[in-house]
Motif scaffolding. Structure first.
Motif, mmCIF file in Angstrom:
data_model
loop_
_atom_site.group_PDB
_atom_site.id
_atom_site.type_symbol
_atom_site.label_atom_id
_atom_site.label_comp_id
_atom_site.label_asym_id
_atom_site.label_seq_id
_atom_site.Cartn_x
_atom_site.Cartn_y
_atom_site.Cartn_z
ATOM 1 N N GLY A 58 0.836 -1.202 0.000
ATOM 2 C CA GLY A 58 0.000 0.000 0.000
ATOM 3 C C GLY A 58 0.867 1.247 0.000
ATOM 4 O O GLY A 58 2.083 1.194 0.212
ATOM 5 N N SER A 59 0.268 2.392 -0.238
ATOM 6 C CA SER A 59 0.954 3.696 -0.181
ATOM 7 C C SER A 59 2.192 3.745 -1.074
ATOM 8 O O SER A 59 3.170 4.421 -0.753
ATOM 9 N N MET A 60 2.179 3.052 -2.185
ATOM 10 C CA MET A 60 3.337 3.026 -3.083
ATOM 11 C C MET A 60 2.920 3.543 -4.453
ATOM 12 O O MET A 60 1.919 3.109 -5.011
ATOM 13 N N PHE A 61 3.712 4.474 -4.993
ATOM 14 C CA PHE A 61 3.424 5.062 -6.310
ATOM 15 C C PHE A 61 2.012 5.635 -6.364
ATOM 16 O O PHE A 61 1.301 5.492 -7.366
ATOM 17 N N GLY A 62 1.595 6.284 -5.272
ATOM 18 C CA GLY A 62 0.299 6.943 -5.260
ATOM 19 C C GLY A 62 -0.878 6.049 -4.939
ATOM 20 O O GLY A 62 -2.029 6.480 -5.024
ATOM 21 N N GLN A 63 -0.616 4.795 -4.553
ATOM 22 C CA GLN A 63 -1.718 3.897 -4.219
ATOM 23 C C GLN A 63 -2.357 4.302 -2.898
ATOM 24 O O GLN A 63 -1.823 5.104 -2.140
ATOM 25 N N ALA A 64 -3.514 3.696 -2.630
ATOM 26 C CA ALA A 64 -4.202 3.946 -1.368
ATOM 27 C C ALA A 64 -3.417 3.351 -0.213
ATOM 28 O O ALA A 64 -2.519 2.527 -0.412
ATOM 29 N N ASP A 65 -3.751 3.763 1.004
ATOM 30 C CA ASP A 65 -3.075 3.242 2.180
ATOM 31 C C ASP A 65 -3.321 1.746 2.341
ATOM 32 O O ASP A 65 -4.215 1.173 1.718
ATOM 33 N N PHE A 66 -2.530 1.136 3.206
ATOM 34 C CA PHE A 66 -2.545 -0.311 3.412
ATOM 35 C C PHE A 66 -3.948 -0.839 3.710
ATOM 36 O O PHE A 66 -4.674 -0.317 4.556
ATOM 37 N N THR A 67 -4.326 -1.919 2.979
ATOM 38 C CA THR A 67 -5.610 -2.589 3.169
ATOM 39 C C THR A 67 -5.347 -4.081 3.362
ATOM 40 O O THR A 67 -4.838 -4.745 2.452
ATOM 41 N N PRO A 68 -5.653 -4.649 4.521
ATOM 42 C CA PRO A 68 -5.333 -6.059 4.802
ATOM 43 C C PRO A 68 -5.840 -7.045 3.751
ATOM 44 O O PRO A 68 -5.183 -8.052 3.486
ATOM 45 N N SER A 69 -6.993 -6.759 3.138
ATOM 46 C CA SER A 69 -7.555 -7.697 2.161
ATOM 47 C C SER A 69 -6.688 -7.845 0.918
ATOM 48 O O SER A 69 -6.848 -8.794 0.155
ATOM 49 N N GLN A 70 -5.740 -6.913 0.710
ATOM 50 C CA GLN A 70 -4.876 -6.956 -0.470
ATOM 51 C C GLN A 70 -3.592 -7.752 -0.241
ATOM 52 O O GLN A 70 -2.802 -7.945 -1.171
ATOM 53 N N VAL A 71 -3.369 -8.216 0.976
ATOM 54 C CA VAL A 71 -2.144 -8.955 1.287
ATOM 55 C C VAL A 71 -2.066 -10.234 0.460
ATOM 56 O O VAL A 71 -3.058 -10.951 0.314
ATOM 57 N N ARG A 72 -0.899 -10.519 -0.106
ATOM 58 C CA ARG A 72 -0.699 -11.690 -0.948
ATOM 59 C C ARG A 72 0.555 -12.432 -0.501
ATOM 60 O O ARG A 72 1.364 -11.920 0.274
ATOM 61 N N GLU A 73 0.717 -13.632 -1.010
ATOM 62 C CA GLU A 73 1.924 -14.403 -0.723
ATOM 63 C C GLU A 73 3.128 -13.714 -1.347
ATOM 64 O O GLU A 73 3.046 -13.204 -2.475
ATOM 65 N N ALA A 74 4.241 -13.706 -0.630
ATOM 66 C CA ALA A 74 5.424 -13.007 -1.130
ATOM 67 C C ALA A 74 6.693 -13.753 -0.730
ATOM 68 O O ALA A 74 6.674 -14.617 0.144
ATOM 69 N N VAL A 75 7.790 -13.405 -1.401
ATOM 70 C CA VAL A 75 9.083 -13.994 -1.073
ATOM 71 C C VAL A 75 9.467 -13.577 0.348
ATOM 72 O O VAL A 75 9.400 -12.386 0.690
ATOM 73 N N PRO A 76 9.878 -14.484 1.195
ATOM 74 C CA PRO A 76 10.250 -14.136 2.574
ATOM 75 C C PRO A 76 11.457 -13.195 2.611
ATOM 76 O O PRO A 76 12.337 -13.252 1.751
ATOM 77 N N PHE A 77 11.488 -12.346 3.617
ATOM 78 C CA PHE A 77 12.638 -11.461 3.795
ATOM 79 C C PHE A 77 13.933 -12.257 3.837
ATOM 80 O O PHE A 77 14.967 -11.822 3.314
ATOM 81 N N GLU A 78 13.894 -13.420 4.497
ATOM 82 C CA GLU A 78 15.106 -14.220 4.670
ATOM 83 C C GLU A 78 15.722 -14.611 3.331
ATOM 84 O O GLU A 78 16.954 -14.543 3.160
ATOM 85 N N GLU A 79 14.915 -14.998 2.373
ATOM 86 C CA GLU A 79 15.441 -15.414 1.074
ATOM 87 C C GLU A 79 16.069 -14.231 0.333
ATOM 88 O O GLU A 79 17.150 -14.350 -0.263
ATOM 89 N N THR A 80 15.377 -13.104 0.379
ATOM 90 C CA THR A 80 15.890 -11.911 -0.299
ATOM 91 C C THR A 80 17.207 -11.457 0.325
ATOM 92 O O THR A 80 18.188 -11.168 -0.382
#
Length: 367
Positions: free
Chosen positions: A141-163
């Protein structure tokens, strides 16, 4: 030119960083090299920022052309004279990127390692001083003019540890000196710092964050990131201090925008600056500049360089000093922009600016 240490690193960088994202799109290779030579030779700027994505708007036929301009510039320099920063793309649907037949970019270990090798090849160098994650793999959320963080938009992502593991491998191999983030949130900064503290042999400590920061985009950084960066010694690299050019005052009204302007060239990407309160805020800031005998551009550069009154102590902390701005301009504009960094705004002017901020706190998001 003043020089500061970037975050907790030992990188000594000029307070101005040269941005390059238009090289190969709005600027030719010759023009790009000319600007970089002017910045380094006449003004003592030793810091430049590129990305595998550039130039923007990104497309198959131009991807990587910015790096080729930087490579041409580097041919005439001793490598140790230049602090070179670049970025690896976060999650996105871009099938023309060099990703071993992948149809999306992502911050996996495999993709980061492959991306850096390709960047080094284009740049014609054996190492990168600062490698940044261009944007998170996860939804924030809040990136490149997007709306603020919305929990329903959360998706699976690469873990911080791997990155972070991939970044550590690159550092150990000598291909990268330091790691940073971009378009990040307090959660991302604190999560990565904590992992590095717990397992310093496995994960590197991020030293910088490159986020949008200007007269009309202040809230996201000041309301949470400032505290996180202060305590964890993460340096701020503010980008888009002109808010995509809108804060020059030249393009405050949408109908006045010329065809060759960034607003017309990047469909959709610049919409945050129109159809919102940004037009009114820009006009209000321009009036303050006019009353003080300054151009809107001089005011915005001075503000980002000297920081806003209530965060000036944070910004000027030696290991956290803002670099003023990551700038992209023509050679003629470059000279006037850099000189504006020496302008000191008085308390009365800062108070007037703060009054406009209270009225238009987050103007690029809300209609």
């Amino acid at each position: 030119m003043d020089y500061v240490k970037l975050g907790s690193s030992d990188l000594e960088v000029s307070k101005v960083c040269m941005g390059t994202m238009t090289f190969g799109q709005q600027n030719t290779e010759k023009e790009g090299v000319e600007q970089l030579n002017l910045a380094f030779d006449q003004y003592g700027i030793n810091f430049l920022d590129t990305a595998e994505l550039y130039p923007v708007p990104s497309k198959a036929e131009t991807q990587g052309m910015t790096d080729k301009t930087v490579a041409e510039f580097l041919k005439g320099r001793r490598r140790e004279e230049v602090v070179l920063a670049t970025k690896v793309c976060g999650k996105s649907q871009m099938d023309y990127f060099p990703r071993k037949e992948k149809t999306t970019t992502s911050l996996t270990k495999e993709q980061i390692l492959y991306s850096v090798d390709k960047s080094l090849e284009r740049l014609g160098t054996d190492h990168i001083d600062l490698l940044q994650l261009h944007w998170p793999d996860r939804y924030v959320g809040s990136m490149f003019g997007q709306a603020d963080f919305t929990p329903s938009q959360v998706r699976e992502a690469v873990p911080f540890e791997e990155t972070l593991e991939a970044l550590q491998i690159l550092i150990e191999k000598g291909k990268v000196r330091y790691a940073g983030v971009s378009n990040e949130s307090p959660f991302g900064v604190c999560s990565m710092i904590e992992l590095a503290k717990q397992s310093p042999d496995l994960y590197p400590r991020i030293v910088s964050i490159q986020n949008s920061y200007s007269l009309v985009v202040r809230k996201d950084f000041e309301s949470g990131l400032a505290e996180s960066c202060y305590h964890h010694k993460v340096g701020l690299l503010p980008y888009s201090p002109l808010a995509g050019g809108s804060l020059t005052g030249k393009y405050a009204i949408k109908e006045d925008v010329p065809e060759n302007c960034r607003y017309k060239m990047f469909p959709g990407f610049m919409d945050r600056y129109y159809g919102s309160q940004n037009e009114k805020a820009t006009i209000a800031y321009a009036e303050i500049a006019k009353d003080k005998g300054l151009t809107p551009t001089q005011v915005r550069v001075a503000l980002v360089s000297n920081a806003f009154a209530h965060v000036s102590d944070f910004i000027s902390f030696p290991s956290l000093r803002s670099l003023g701005a990551i700038i992209v301009n023509t050679s003629l504009q470059l000279s006037s922009d850099i000189k504006a960094y020496d302008i000191k705004l008085d308390e009365a002017t800062l108070k007037e600016i703060d009054q406009v901020y209270k009225l238009y706190t987050d103007p690029t998001k809300f209609a």
